[in-house]
Design a protein around this motif. Sequence first.
Motif, PDB file in Angstrom:
ATOM      1  N   VAL A   1       0.837  -1.208   0.000  1.00 30.02           N
ATOM      2  CA  VAL A   1       0.000   0.000   0.000  1.00 30.02           C
ATOM      3  C   VAL A   1       0.864   1.248   0.000  1.00 30.02           C
ATOM      4  O   VAL A   1       0.546   2.246  -0.673  1.00 30.02           O
ATOM      5  N   SER A   2       1.976   1.229   0.728  1.00 32.74           N
ATOM      6  CA  SER A   2       2.871   2.387   0.787  1.00 32.74           C
ATOM      7  C   SER A   2       3.464   2.689  -0.584  1.00 32.74           C
ATOM      8  O   SER A   2       3.570   3.858  -0.987  1.00 32.74           O
TER       9      SER A   2
ATOM     10  N   TYR B   1       0.724   4.144  -2.737  1.00 29.10           N
ATOM     11  CA  TYR B   1       0.416   5.500  -2.297  1.00 29.10           C
ATOM     12  C   TYR B   1       1.513   6.476  -2.738  1.00 29.10           C
ATOM     13  O   TYR B   1       1.236   7.625  -3.139  1.00 29.10           O
TER      14      TYR B   1
ATOM     15  N   LEU C   1       1.099   7.152  -6.399  1.00 28.84           N
ATOM     16  CA  LEU C   1      -0.073   8.002  -6.606  1.00 28.84           C
ATOM     17  C   LEU C   1       0.234   9.451  -6.245  1.00 28.84           C
ATOM     18  O   LEU C   1      -0.139  10.391  -6.971  1.00 28.84           O
ATOM     19  N   ASN C   2       0.923   9.660  -5.140  1.00 26.60           N
ATOM     20  CA  ASN C   2       1.304  11.011  -4.745  1.00 26.60           C
ATOM     21  C   ASN C   2       2.234  11.656  -5.753  1.00 26.60           C
ATOM     22  O   ASN C   2       2.155  12.862  -6.032  1.00 26.60           O
TER      23      ASN C   2
ATOM     24  N   THR D   1       0.494  14.067   5.389  1.00 26.50           N
ATOM     25  CA  THR D   1       0.527  12.624   5.143  1.00 26.50           C
ATOM     26  C   THR D   1       1.769  11.991   5.766  1.00 26.50           C
ATOM     27  O   THR D   1       1.709  10.896   6.326  1.00 26.50           O
TER      28      THR D   1
ATOM     29  N   ALA E   1       1.800   9.089   8.544  1.00 24.49           N
ATOM     30  CA  ALA E   1       2.501   7.847   8.223  1.00 24.49           C
ATOM     31  C   ALA E   1       3.521   7.493   9.302  1.00 24.49           C
ATOM     32  O   ALA E   1       3.673   6.323   9.678  1.00 24.49           O
TER      33      ALA E   1
END
Length: 332
Positions: free
Chosen positions: A242-243, A246, A249-250, A268, A272
């Motif tokens: 997931v990291s 993410y 995506l960022n 974020t 995190a």
Amino acid sequence: MKTISVVTPCYNEEENIEDCYRTIKTLFETKLPQYRREHVFCDNASTDRTVEILRAIAAADPDAKIILNARNVGPMRSNYNGVMAATGDAVVLFMPADLQDPPELIPEMTRHWEEGVEIVYGIRATRAEGLVMRTLRKFYYRLISNFSTIKVPPDVGDYQFVDRRIVEAMRHVEDSYPFMRIMTFEAGGRAVGMPYHWRARRRGMSKNSILQLLDQGLNGLVTFTAAPMRLALYFGFLIALVSIVYALLNFVLALVFYGRLAEPGILTLIVALFFFGGVQLFFLGLLGEYILAIYGQVRRKPLVIERERINFDAPRMDAEEATPSNLHGHTV
């Protein structure tokens, strides 16, 4: 004449202990007259009248045997110590003083044993308790069943009727915190399950606190399953995946909407950091459970330090002779 032993651990059960004794005694006299009865009570340093009542029972009936612990060592260790002291050709591993597990199943369990079954295990199919605890127990039993290195049916408790061979096999397992309900299956042998309704207590409150239940549950998971470490591995892999998603995506959003790769992600980043800090602490605690299990095993302390044993060398009496007119009037 063969002997069937029944083991009852107790702690502050003055309201239930005599009823438990009489129920088992009557059951053997009416349903199992062809077998000798040995009822082993393991008192875990009670502070009420439990010991006084047990002494009265033992004075009137030599088939009632008493182990008095020097201190409270918890229900699982005390129960296991009683099973190891039992001398019967078959043993009912756990008969609660409050009779939540039904003793009326013992004759049918005996019939299965006579047919060659070595482990007759009770299945708690339904429970007279709240929805939350019932759901948590269901989840735990299925976790144990699915992840255990030994094939264990779901909803199996300590209420089991086992052959002497199983007890002797359990004796060879050197465990500082025995988890009996799975140890029997580790010994192998022909097994049969019997579903039943787990009843609510009729008198008194359970002495097993939430913290004790958690401790016992963790012991079963750590000792007989790889579930905690496997779940940690899967969870760690999922977080890493997931990291990465993410982060990608960022990266795309930053280039498309902001034209740069700074400032918008600060919040974020803080979230995190706290999240992964919590995850790391969780995994450290999980590893600590295994380290504690190893530490307890290598110390090799005795499971139970006993203060006294009663009736373990006493001669037996016939059923007619062992019927006291008033149990409370006797002492040892």
